[in-house]
Each structure stands twice: as C-alpha cells, then as structure tokens.
Write a protein that holds these residues in place. Sequence first.
Motif, PDB file in Angstrom:
ATOM      1  N   PRO A 195      82.974  65.956  -1.054  1.00  0.00           N
ATOM      2  CA  PRO A 195      82.944  67.256  -0.367  1.00  0.00           C
ATOM      3  C   PRO A 195      82.718  67.094   1.141  1.00  0.00           C
ATOM      4  N   GLU A 196      83.032  68.146   1.886  1.00  0.00           N
ATOM      5  CA  GLU A 196      82.851  68.096   3.331  1.00  0.00           C
ATOM      6  C   GLU A 196      81.406  67.823   3.717  1.00  0.00           C
ATOM      7  N   SER A 197      80.474  68.259   2.876  1.00  0.00           N
ATOM      8  CA  SER A 197      79.055  68.029   3.160  1.00  0.00           C
ATOM      9  C   SER A 197      78.674  66.556   3.083  1.00  0.00           C
ATOM     10  N   GLY A 198      79.529  65.745   2.437  1.00  0.00           N
ATOM     11  CA  GLY A 198      79.193  64.339   2.216  1.00  0.00           C
ATOM     12  C   GLY A 198      78.290  64.113   1.019  1.00  0.00           C
ATOM     13  N   LEU A 199      78.018  65.185   0.254  1.00  0.00           N
ATOM     14  CA  LEU A 199      77.105  65.098  -0.891  1.00  0.00           C
ATOM     15  C   LEU A 199      77.747  65.669  -2.143  1.00  0.00           C
ATOM     16  N   ARG A 200      77.536  65.000  -3.260  1.00  0.00           N
ATOM     17  CA  ARG A 200      77.830  65.572  -4.572  1.00  0.00           C
ATOM     18  C   ARG A 200      76.510  66.035  -5.169  1.00  0.00           C
ATOM     19  N   VAL A 201      76.458  67.290  -5.581  1.00  0.00           N
ATOM     20  CA  VAL A 201      75.241  67.869  -6.143  1.00  0.00           C
ATOM     21  C   VAL A 201      75.582  68.439  -7.515  1.00  0.00           C
ATOM     22  N   TYR A 202      74.802  68.073  -8.536  1.00  0.00           N
ATOM     23  CA  TYR A 202      75.077  68.555  -9.888  1.00  0.00           C
ATOM     24  C   TYR A 202      73.825  68.388 -10.742  1.00  0.00           C
ATOM     25  N   ALA A 203      73.822  69.034 -11.911  1.00  0.00           N
ATOM     26  CA  ALA A 203      72.737  68.907 -12.880  1.00  0.00           C
ATOM     27  C   ALA A 203      73.233  68.122 -14.083  1.00  0.00           C
ATOM     28  N   ASP A 204      72.351  67.319 -14.695  1.00  0.00           N
ATOM     29  CA  ASP A 204      72.735  66.578 -15.896  1.00  0.00           C
ATOM     30  C   ASP A 204      72.421  67.397 -17.139  1.00  0.00           C
ATOM     31  N   ASP A 205      72.603  66.775 -18.318  1.00  0.00           N
ATOM     32  CA  ASP A 205      72.385  67.485 -19.577  1.00  0.00           C
ATOM     33  C   ASP A 205      70.917  67.555 -19.967  1.00  0.00           C
ATOM     34  N   GLY A 206      70.080  66.716 -19.341  1.00  0.00           N
ATOM     35  CA  GLY A 206      68.645  66.792 -19.555  1.00  0.00           C
ATOM     36  C   GLY A 206      68.169  66.211 -20.865  1.00  0.00           C
ATOM     37  N   ASP A 207      66.859  66.348 -21.078  1.00  0.00           N
ATOM     38  CA  ASP A 207      66.193  65.884 -22.290  1.00  0.00           C
ATOM     39  C   ASP A 207      65.346  67.016 -22.853  1.00  0.00           C
ATOM     40  N   ALA A 208      65.149  66.980 -24.158  1.00  0.00           N
ATOM     41  CA  ALA A 208      64.346  68.004 -24.808  1.00  0.00           C
ATOM     42  C   ALA A 208      63.482  67.355 -25.880  1.00  0.00           C
ATOM     43  N   ALA A 209      62.220  67.810 -25.972  1.00  0.00           N
ATOM     44  CA  ALA A 209      61.313  67.316 -26.998  1.00  0.00           C
ATOM     45  C   ALA A 209      60.257  68.373 -27.272  1.00  0.00           C
ATOM     46  N   MET A 210      60.188  68.857 -28.526  1.00  0.00           N
ATOM     47  CA  MET A 210      59.149  69.784 -28.955  1.00  0.00           C
ATOM     48  C   MET A 210      59.036  70.993 -28.033  1.00  0.00           C
ATOM     49  N   GLY A 211      60.166  71.547 -27.647  1.00  0.00           N
ATOM     50  CA  GLY A 211      60.147  72.743 -26.825  1.00  0.00           C
ATOM     51  C   GLY A 211      60.032  72.496 -25.343  1.00  0.00           C
ATOM     52  N   LEU A 212      59.834  71.245 -24.916  1.00  0.00           N
ATOM     53  CA  LEU A 212      59.776  70.911 -23.496  1.00  0.00           C
ATOM     54  C   LEU A 212      61.155  70.481 -23.030  1.00  0.00           C
TER      55      LEU A 212
END
Length: 304
Positions: free
Chosen positions: A160-177
């Motif tokens: 991108p023009e900003s020079g940065l790629r920004v994104y979220a991953d799929d994450g982790d989950a355990a016992m409601g956290l």
Amino acid sequence: MRSALLPLIAALAGALFLTACGTEQAGGPIASPSPSGDPCGGQSPSTAAASPPGPADAEHDGVRITGFGGGSQGCAAFKVTHTGAEPFTYMITFDLLSDAGTVLDNTERTVERVAPGRTVWGTLRLSESAAGSRNVSGVRIAKVRSVPADEAPYTHGPCPESGLRVYADDGDAAMGLRVVSVHVENCGTRPYALHGYPEVRLYDEEHEPVEGVRILRDGSSVAGATGADGPALPIVVGPGESAWAGLVWRNTVQAGTPVHAPYARVRVKSGADRVMAVPELDLGTTGKLAVGPWKKREEAPASP
C-alpha cells in the motif's frame, strides 16, 4: 437424429463448462467482471442430497451462487453485486458440501474494489480445495464480509501507499477467552515508528458503529498471560519487519443482548491511514475489549 445428437451436445457443453472453470485461480482476488458473463455456463446451483441449500445459502449480502458443476474437477460460479455509494472489497467464505450435506471444506475468495452499481463474476475451482478427490455435491455461502476498498486489509500483493500492511489474524480461543492479533508489516522502504496502542473502533454487520463497549488499554485488564500486556514502549519497525498488538476479550453471555462486532477500524497510531480489519469479535455481554501495546514480531503472541 435428434436423440443421437443429444449425447454429443451434452459432452460439448461439459467441455465448455470445465474450460471456463479453469480460467480462474481459487482463492485469488478478482478485480473485474468476466467478459463472457457467468463462467460456469449459467447452470443452477446443485443441492446436496440430505441438506439442500436454501435461499440464504445461495444468496447473501450481495453475493449469489449462479452455477455449479460437482465432482473433484468441477467448479462453482458466483457473482457480487454492490449497491453501496463507494467501492467495496468483498471477502467471501464458501462451504463445499458432500452428498450427505456435511461440510468437506471451506474456501475463501476476495473480490477487490467492486464499484457502486457494478456486478463482478468469479469462480471456485473445486479441485484446488482441501476436499481433494472427494465428490463435492453442493456449494453454499457461509459468510460474506465487505469493507471500503480504500481501507481493505491485505496480507500479500502490492505494498500500500502507506508502506504498511495492516490486518487481523484468526486468533486463539480457550474457555471463553479470545485473543486476536492486529499485525503491521513494513513492506515499504523506510522505518516506521510506533509507540503505544492502536486506535480501534468497532462496527457491526451493517457497518454501523457498535455502542456501549469499553475499549481498555493493556490485555491484562481482561486476562493475564496472553502476551498482550506490559508497558507501551517505543519501537521502530524497519523494512521487512513487523509488529503486533493483541485484542483480548471474553465472550461470556449473561443478562442482556450479546454483541457481535465483525469489523474493527484500526489506526496504527494517531493520524495514520484507517484499515477495516475483520477480527470477528464475539463480545458476549461483557461490554469490554482490551487492546495491548505494539510489540516487535520477535515477541510472539502467546496462546490464551
């Protein structure tokens, strides 16, 4: 004579159908409409024997399945029609179904920069899915997410023009956290300084702001030992380097209406370009989300 020609016509139609399916790469972005219209020949979507897809499975949020040819070498056609006021990028998850209606695999397609009032065609090549040689007897739309094209998150492709790629991953989950990481990759040519926490604003499935959720600093304000805690120290992300910040929440449901915020508009720091990440925040009735400080990649996110 007519009856003798029918097998030949069917064979030619099948050959044309599979040739059209072979023109797209599964999982890749689609930037423009197919010049020939429906690339799967205008066939109606197939249905699984025990669990036929209903209208909600074949059409959802501007995306419609328009054709299907089963088997390990088949394909499915779909189209995206955008009615908004600005270009949007669509991220679509499809379920591939067996004869019994069970999900063999899911696959994602990204359709980039669909202009207002435009329709874009695309295909899925079933042979390139994890379903492998198993017979795929149906395809349904599992989920559709869409973001303003100028704010779309990207993990690959041109920088991108900003020079940065920004994104979220799929994450982790355990016992409601839940723990999801927001990532920043410097794909540019200059160092990028970060200090503190990303700015995060939450949005619902209709792209409306989510009210009543407190955005807290430091992951330990929700749970410890997630890695999304500690002091906010100044860091420099050089070209080819990356950083991350954790989003921490619990999806506990008690009294009240559970909150689901699939979208998070992120700024890596004040004044930076906005990116609409898709962390799928199932916040339950807790009413809070903790945001951790920026850390260099060598400090890997911890599982909850």
